[in-house]
Write a protein that holds these residues in place. Sequence first.
Motif, mmCIF file in Angstrom:
data_model
loop_
_atom_site.group_PDB
_atom_site.id
_atom_site.type_symbol
_atom_site.label_atom_id
_atom_site.label_comp_id
_atom_site.label_asym_id
_atom_site.label_seq_id
_atom_site.Cartn_x
_atom_site.Cartn_y
_atom_site.Cartn_z
ATOM 1 N N THR A 64 23.202 -71.244 -35.059
ATOM 2 C CA THR A 64 23.084 -69.793 -35.136
ATOM 3 C C THR A 64 23.303 -69.271 -33.726
ATOM 4 O O THR A 64 22.618 -69.683 -32.801
ATOM 5 N N VAL A 65 24.294 -68.388 -33.584
ATOM 6 C CA VAL A 65 24.637 -67.827 -32.280
ATOM 7 C C VAL A 65 24.300 -66.341 -32.283
ATOM 8 O O VAL A 65 24.686 -65.610 -33.199
ATOM 9 N N PHE A 66 23.594 -65.917 -31.248
ATOM 10 C CA PHE A 66 23.295 -64.507 -31.036
ATOM 11 C C PHE A 66 24.281 -64.055 -29.960
ATOM 12 O O PHE A 66 24.107 -64.348 -28.783
ATOM 13 N N ILE A 96 22.297 -69.867 -19.603
ATOM 14 C CA ILE A 96 22.236 -68.534 -20.234
ATOM 15 C C ILE A 96 22.900 -68.563 -21.610
ATOM 16 O O ILE A 96 22.351 -68.051 -22.585
ATOM 17 N N LEU A 97 24.077 -69.173 -21.694
ATOM 18 C CA LEU A 97 24.803 -69.183 -22.970
ATOM 19 C C LEU A 97 24.094 -70.009 -24.034
ATOM 20 O O LEU A 97 24.003 -69.588 -25.190
ATOM 21 N N THR A 98 23.564 -71.173 -23.667
ATOM 22 C CA THR A 98 22.879 -72.000 -24.674
ATOM 23 C C THR A 98 21.529 -71.401 -25.068
ATOM 24 O O THR A 98 20.974 -71.781 -26.101
ATOM 25 N N TYR A 99 21.039 -70.460 -24.271
ATOM 26 C CA TYR A 99 19.832 -69.722 -24.634
ATOM 27 C C TYR A 99 20.107 -68.783 -25.814
ATOM 28 O O TYR A 99 19.187 -68.342 -26.493
ATOM 29 N N HIS A 100 21.358 -68.487 -26.082
ATOM 30 C CA HIS A 100 21.761 -67.624 -27.196
ATOM 31 C C HIS A 100 22.065 -68.410 -28.471
ATOM 32 O O HIS A 100 22.550 -67.847 -29.446
ATOM 33 N N VAL A 101 21.797 -69.712 -28.474
ATOM 34 C CA VAL A 101 22.151 -70.575 -29.602
ATOM 35 C C VAL A 101 20.910 -71.320 -30.091
ATOM 36 O O VAL A 101 20.146 -71.859 -29.297
ATOM 37 N N VAL A 102 20.747 -71.349 -31.412
ATOM 38 C CA VAL A 102 19.646 -72.051 -32.064
ATOM 39 C C VAL A 102 20.253 -73.047 -33.043
ATOM 40 O O VAL A 102 21.203 -72.714 -33.761
ATOM 41 N N ALA A 103 19.725 -74.264 -33.062
ATOM 42 C CA ALA A 103 20.178 -75.253 -34.045
ATOM 43 C C ALA A 103 19.693 -74.811 -35.425
ATOM 44 O O ALA A 103 18.551 -74.400 -35.596
ATOM 45 N N THR A 113 15.638 -72.483 -28.535
ATOM 46 C CA THR A 113 17.077 -72.418 -28.290
ATOM 47 C C THR A 113 17.604 -73.771 -27.841
ATOM 48 O O THR A 113 16.831 -74.659 -27.469
ATOM 49 N N LEU A 114 18.921 -73.928 -27.839
ATOM 50 C CA LEU A 114 19.514 -75.161 -27.345
ATOM 51 C C LEU A 114 19.224 -75.353 -25.863
ATOM 52 O O LEU A 114 19.173 -76.487 -25.373
ATOM 53 N N GLU A 115 19.005 -74.276 -25.143
ATOM 54 C CA GLU A 115 18.668 -74.335 -23.726
ATOM 55 C C GLU A 115 17.276 -74.929 -23.527
ATOM 56 O O GLU A 115 16.982 -75.468 -22.475
ATOM 57 N N GLY A 116 16.423 -74.836 -24.555
ATOM 58 C CA GLY A 116 15.074 -75.364 -24.471
ATOM 59 C C GLY A 116 14.002 -74.296 -24.420
ATOM 60 O O GLY A 116 12.821 -74.588 -24.546
ATOM 61 N N LYS A 141 13.221 -60.815 -28.592
ATOM 62 C CA LYS A 141 12.756 -60.687 -27.216
ATOM 63 C C LYS A 141 12.968 -62.010 -26.505
ATOM 64 O O LYS A 141 12.643 -63.079 -27.046
ATOM 65 N N ASP A 142 13.512 -61.930 -25.286
ATOM 66 C CA ASP A 142 13.715 -63.145 -24.505
ATOM 67 C C ASP A 142 12.472 -63.466 -23.690
ATOM 68 O O ASP A 142 11.474 -62.740 -23.731
ATOM 69 N N GLU A 143 12.515 -64.537 -22.937
ATOM 70 C CA GLU A 143 11.353 -64.996 -22.169
ATOM 71 C C GLU A 143 11.012 -64.077 -20.997
ATOM 72 O O GLU A 143 9.918 -64.156 -20.453
ATOM 73 N N LYS A 144 11.924 -63.201 -20.639
ATOM 74 C CA LYS A 144 11.666 -62.248 -19.552
ATOM 75 C C LYS A 144 11.155 -60.906 -20.084
ATOM 76 O O LYS A 144 10.897 -59.997 -19.313
ATOM 77 N N GLY A 145 11.051 -60.783 -21.411
ATOM 78 C CA GLY A 145 10.541 -59.559 -22.009
ATOM 79 C C GLY A 145 11.602 -58.552 -22.418
ATOM 80 O O GLY A 145 11.281 -57.481 -22.938
ATOM 81 N N ASN A 146 12.881 -58.867 -22.204
ATOM 82 C CA ASN A 146 13.967 -57.968 -22.616
ATOM 83 C C ASN A 146 14.121 -58.012 -24.131
ATOM 84 O O ASN A 146 13.994 -59.082 -24.739
#
Length: 186
Positions: free
Chosen positions: A74-76, A106-113, A136-139, A155-160
């Motif tokens: 799944t790609v966001f 950053i890019l693999t943070y947008h991907v979930v297995a 995420t694939l980034e971990g 929401k990402d880990e930085k709160g965005n």
Amino acid sequence: MKRMIALSLGTALAFAAGGAWAAQDSVVMVGGQAMYPSKTIVMNAVNSADHTTLVAAVKAAGLVDALNGKGPLTVFAPTNEAFNDLPAGTVATLVKPENKATLTKILTYHVVAGDYSSTALRKLILAGNGMATLKTLEGGTLTFMMNGSQNIVMKDEKGNVADITIYDVKQANGVIHVVDKVLMPN
């Protein structure tokens, strides 16, 4: 008799038309182009005028083969506008060879297995009393919530916080959801 034949023919045509509509329903337009469920994530993304920056970044990070793989993934997918919202010079800096590791993170943070349709995301959110977290694939993790009865935000880990603007773009190896922000891991 003629009436029964006409009714039968009309019913058959209605079913045939319904089948044609069903086939068309699975093709979603993104960036002015049809996204075909028989193609991979990369094969479709390269055609979207709204994702040229993302595609360039995926190529620079060397992730084309990974996103063309079996999946499901799944790609966001952030739009060009989402990348443009980053501080000036960020994208140009990230795509430099010496920054490949950061870009990949950053890019693999947008991907979930896995294959997380909007329906699956909503179910997870409801089961989690209004929130769901996916690794995420980034971990890192992304947190999903409802904003109203239909809209899913993340929401990402930085709160965005990002809105999913186009849902359920089916791919041969997963699904894409278009997002309006670039998400950042810690």
